[in-house]
Design an enzyme around this catalytic site. Structure first.
Site, PDB file in Angstrom:
ATOM      1  N   CYS B 163       0.908  -1.306  -0.312  1.00 10.69           N
ATOM      2  CA  CYS B 163      -0.335  -0.065  -0.166  1.00 10.69           C
ATOM      3  C   CYS B 163       0.966   1.246   0.032  1.00 10.69           C
ATOM      4  O   CYS B 163      -0.049   2.590  -0.490  1.00 10.69           O
ATOM      5  CB  CYS B 163      -0.948  -0.048   1.449  1.00 10.69           C
ATOM      6  SG  CYS B 163      -1.411  -1.856   1.118  1.00 10.69           S
ATOM      7  N   HIS B 296      -3.217   8.012   6.663  1.00 14.75           N
ATOM      8  CA  HIS B 296      -3.159   6.269   5.558  1.00 14.75           C
ATOM      9  C   HIS B 296      -4.239   6.224   5.857  1.00 14.75           C
ATOM     10  O   HIS B 296      -5.438   5.795   4.860  1.00 14.75           O
ATOM     11  CB  HIS B 296      -2.273   5.104   6.228  1.00 14.75           C
ATOM     12  CG  HIS B 296      -1.975   4.372   5.371  1.00 14.75           C
ATOM     13  ND1 HIS B 296      -1.933   4.074   3.533  1.00 14.75           N
ATOM     14  CD2 HIS B 296      -1.966   3.273   5.346  1.00 14.75           C
ATOM     15  CE1 HIS B 296      -2.156   3.050   3.300  1.00 14.75           C
ATOM     16  NE2 HIS B 296      -2.327   2.556   4.043  1.00 14.75           N
ATOM     17  N   HIS B 331      -9.415   2.167  -0.780  1.00 21.13           N
ATOM     18  CA  HIS B 331      -8.349   1.975  -0.887  1.00 21.13           C
ATOM     19  C   HIS B 331      -7.490   1.413  -1.362  1.00 21.13           C
ATOM     20  O   HIS B 331      -7.470  -0.108  -2.876  1.00 21.13           O
ATOM     21  CB  HIS B 331      -7.601   1.194   0.363  1.00 21.13           C
ATOM     22  CG  HIS B 331      -6.019   0.558   0.238  1.00 21.13           C
ATOM     23  ND1 HIS B 331      -5.501   1.729  -0.201  1.00 21.13           N
ATOM     24  CD2 HIS B 331      -5.591   0.598   2.042  1.00 21.13           C
ATOM     25  CE1 HIS B 331      -4.246   1.606   0.747  1.00 21.13           C
ATOM     26  NE2 HIS B 331      -3.928   1.290   1.677  1.00 21.13           N
TER      27      HIS B 331
END
Lengths: 354, 401
Positions: B163, B296, B331
């Site tokens: 990620c 995040h 995401h």
């Protein structure tokens, strides 16, 4: 691309050959079976926690073990940075999860295979085991993945100073699925070839599949190093003349001529499509020319095996007989040149100094 | 060290195509989450996703490749559309004449196509149309196609650190420029929704069926998204010499590793803390200089606890506005770092901070709460953008006016 020397303090490889150092190196030479090489397993339990190891894929075990052994060899417990390159990462885990997902119609899946399929999974484990909280990076760009990791290490040493110990690694596995898939793109020879005769079988498409993990501790400091990487160049979509010109350009940029090169390691693979890429070898008539893909097979990060072999050659001050394609007349080994290619249109040129 | 600037960007997300649509959605608090139209999955009607509102054919038309879609995956198409916006704002001849790097990021390459054909792939001897997608399984496939399509050379690289992948691409590009390897770098990432990733996260039981709730006590998990984002980086003097508009300065960055667990962050946020602290140091800034943190904030139990504690500890009495924009876009994995870097730049340009959507209940373990409304006319001088990935791979970027 940049000129910062990378001093190699230790190298460790798990490969289809005896390269890990617990038995005589490259002796005996292990042949491929059915145009496919499989890496020789080592005692992974010596490097990995017994609880964790049970769920680990072979690729994870190979890469963590090679990394930890390499750190041991260098006498470094905690590297300042970990940089890796891989073409396919934990391909086996990815395929496992993918097939389960298809067969089980997206229900009741085991997350372990998904987690481990992440390309940087080995980096995370190695960081955890070596308690290394420093810079951590993974390049996944086909045949230049390890080369990009080496470039990154050059950048890093320029930024942080030469006293850093950087762990660099490459890892790729050839699964049964991958072998079948890439056969459809003529990666492998249709006729079964004995690996020791790979270079004589150079009039047909394809080569032999391989795999392996190779790790290196590099630093900007010469002390305790066996050899150094002086130059590294990548060529995309090469033509034979481009490769030849680049080789001479690299030598000139280092104040060298072909005469200064003692050993050339070449990534010839017996695939007729790429033989002309090695025409530049004609310029090295008195040097030893050695091959390595008859020992490790073809995969995205064979440059890791080649670099390990170069390190081995410098440390032994001799070239293993089983690799020699042309015997040179040099008494000393001061410079080794690696010329390597991958099927998807890339070539890399690496100059090493002893 | 010479200053590195961002002088062009391109973005494609569930919020829309291009800067204008993304800015409008952020300012109007319009989430892009919806049940997927293009993703084929037995779970399609169970999960809200940040799917981009284009079919593959529509994207191919946008880049003029509708007649030649051989081997083109959704991953590559997202990348090409986003890059086209970036390229549209600069003189392409300049990029052809001077060395440029394309530093791309992806977590699963062309899995969106591979998963449709995998049984054909592995059936010995079987041939057919599917063969065009075999090489798309490499993460580098979209990078090579994009570099060829736009004529970008000499350097290309693909990064995959889960990620945080495209945040790492930004760092790599900046460093290549600083050391003179290339004059400019186009940095970012792309990831398309696919069954593989959806089922992967679902098998970890951290996908929320409803809209995700970052930094909320009731959070359950993430929503997946897709998209692509790219930033053109160059030295300040080079941007000025060509009269380019400077969108933001890349003030500082850090990459460090948790060294704690294969997937979970250290629960006390030590890894996130270290990364943010190092980024501040690299930018020569103090915590109080940061106006906004684009966190995040995946809305997973573990991430938000660790990241929240780290923010609380590092910024202490002066916690800046912070929010996660994951509830807008989902995401987007390898694209998230670049997309949120662009959101950080939008924050600087618009002097606005963005709502942490769906927040209702403060977390028990935190004394801080995210900004719940999009605020305009807020002085924004420095923005921190966090990206934390599997394998303990943590990155913080700082963008400045």
């Amino acid at each position: 691309m940049i000129k910062h020397p990378l001093y190699i303090k230790a190298a460790c490889a798990i490969s289809p050959q005896h390269s890990f150092g617990d038995t005589p190196v490259l002796d005996p030479v292990v042949p491929s079976e059915g145009n496919r090489f499989v890496a020789v397993d080592v005692d992974y339990r010596a490097f990995i926690n017994p609880v964790a190891i049970r769920r680990m894929s072979r690729l994870l075990k190979m890469s963590i073990s090679a990394a930890m052994k390499c750190l041991q060899n260098a006498g470094v417990s905690m590297p300042d940075a970990i940089i890796t390159g891989t073409g396919r990462g934990s391909a086996g885990d990815m395929q496992h999860f993918l097939k389960d997902m298809i067969m089980m119609k997206e229900e009741a899946l085991n997350p372990t295979f998904f987690i481990q399929s992440t390309y940087n999974a080995p980096n995370g484990w190695i960081a955890l085991q070596s308690k290394s909280t420093g810079y951590n990076q993974t390049f996944v760009h086909r045949g230049i993945s390890l080369e990009l990791a080496l470039l990154d290490a050059q950048l890093l040493l320029t930024e942080t100073g030469d006293n850093q110990n950087i762990l660099i690694g490459s890892y790729d596995e050839t699964t049964a699925d991958y072998f079948v898939v890439k056969e459809k793109l003529n990666y492998w020879k249709k006729e079964t070839v004995a690996s020791e005769h790979l270079y004589q079988n150079n009039e047909t498409l394809g080569t032999i599949a391989g795999e392996g993990a190779a790790f290196f501790v590099v630093s900007g400091e010469k002390e305790g190093a066996t050899c150094s990487i002086e130059s590294l160049e990548i060529i995309h979509q090469p033509a034979p003349t481009m490769i030849r010109n680049k080789v001479h350009e690299v030598l000139a940029a280092n104040g060298l001529t072909t005469d200064d090169i003692d050993v050339v390691l070449c990534g010839r693979s017996g695939d007729v499509r790429f033989e002309a890429w090695y025409n530049v070898l004609e310029d090295f008539t008195t040097q030893t020319i050695a091959g390595f893909k008859h020992l490790c097979g073809e995969y995205e990060t064979t440059s890791g095996f080649a670099l390990w072999l170069a390190h081995h050659i410098f440390s032994q001050a001799s070239v293993p007989e089983s690799t020699i394609l042309q015997k040179g007349d040099r008494k000393e080994i001061r410079h080794v040149l690696i010329i390597n290619h991958f099927i998807l249109d890339t070539v890399s040129i690496t100059l090493l100094r002893g | 060290m010479e200053k590195i600037v961002v002088s062009s960007v391109g973005i494609l997300s569930a919020l829309g195509c291009g800067m204008h649509q993304n800015i409008q959605a952020l300012l109007q608090k319009k989430s892009g989450l919806h049940f997927p139209v293009h993703l084929q999955s037995v779970h399609a009607q169970e999960f809200l996703l940040g799917e981009v509102n284009f079919s593959n054919e529509e994207m191919a038309m946008l880049v003029g490749l509708q007649e030649n879609m051989q081997g083109l995956t959704r991953t590559t198409l997202l990348s090409l559309v986003a890059l086209q916006e970036l390229m549209g704002k600069i003189d392409r001849a300049l990029l052809r004449d001077e060395p440029v790097a394309l530093i791309n990021a992806s977590t699963v390459g062309g899995m969106c196509s591979v998963e449709d054909h995998y049984l054909d792939f592995i059936e010995p001897g079987k041939r057919g149309d599917f063969i065009q997608y075999i090489n798309s399984s490499d993460c580098g496939d979209s990078t090579e196609r994009a570099a060829r399509y736009f004529g970008l050379k000499p350097l290309m690289a693909t990064i995959s650190t889960a990620c945080s992948s495209s945040a790492n691409a930004v760092i790599m590009g900046a460093r290549l420029i600083q050391q003179g390897v290339v004059k400019r770098a186009i940095c970012g990432g792309t990831d398309a929704l696919c069954r593989f990733t959806l089922n992967g996260f679902n098998s970890l039981k951290n996908v929320d069926k409803g809209p995700c709730r970052p930094f909320d006590q009731t959070r359950f998990g993430l929503n997946l998204g897709e998209g692509a984002g790219y930033l053109l980086l160059e030295k300040e003097e080079d941007a000025k010499a060509r009269g380019a508009e400077i969108l933001a300065y890349l003030g500082g960055y850090a990459n460090s590793n948790d060294a704690y667990h294969p997937t979970a962050p250290s629960p006390d946020g030590a890894g996130a803390f270290r990364t943010m602290e190092q980024a501040l140091k690299h930018a020569k800034l103090q915590p109080e200089d940061i106006s906004y943190i684009n966190a995040h904030g995946t809305a997973t139990i573990n991430n938000d606890a660790a990241e929240g504690l780290a923010i609380q500890q590092l910024f202490a009495e002066k916690v800046p506005y912070f929010s996660s924009t994951k509830a807008f876009t989902g995401h987007t994995l390898a694209a998230a770092g670049a997309i949120e870097a662009i959101f950080s730049i939008i924050s600087l340009q618009q002097q606005a901070v963005f709502a942490n959507l769906n927040f209702t209940t403060p977390m028990e373990e935190l004394s801080i709460t995210p900004v719940t409304d999009t605020l305009e006319n807020v002085p924004v001088q420095h923005v921190m953008s966090n990206s934390f990935g599997f394998g303990g791979n943590n990155v913080s970027l700082i963008f400045s006016k």
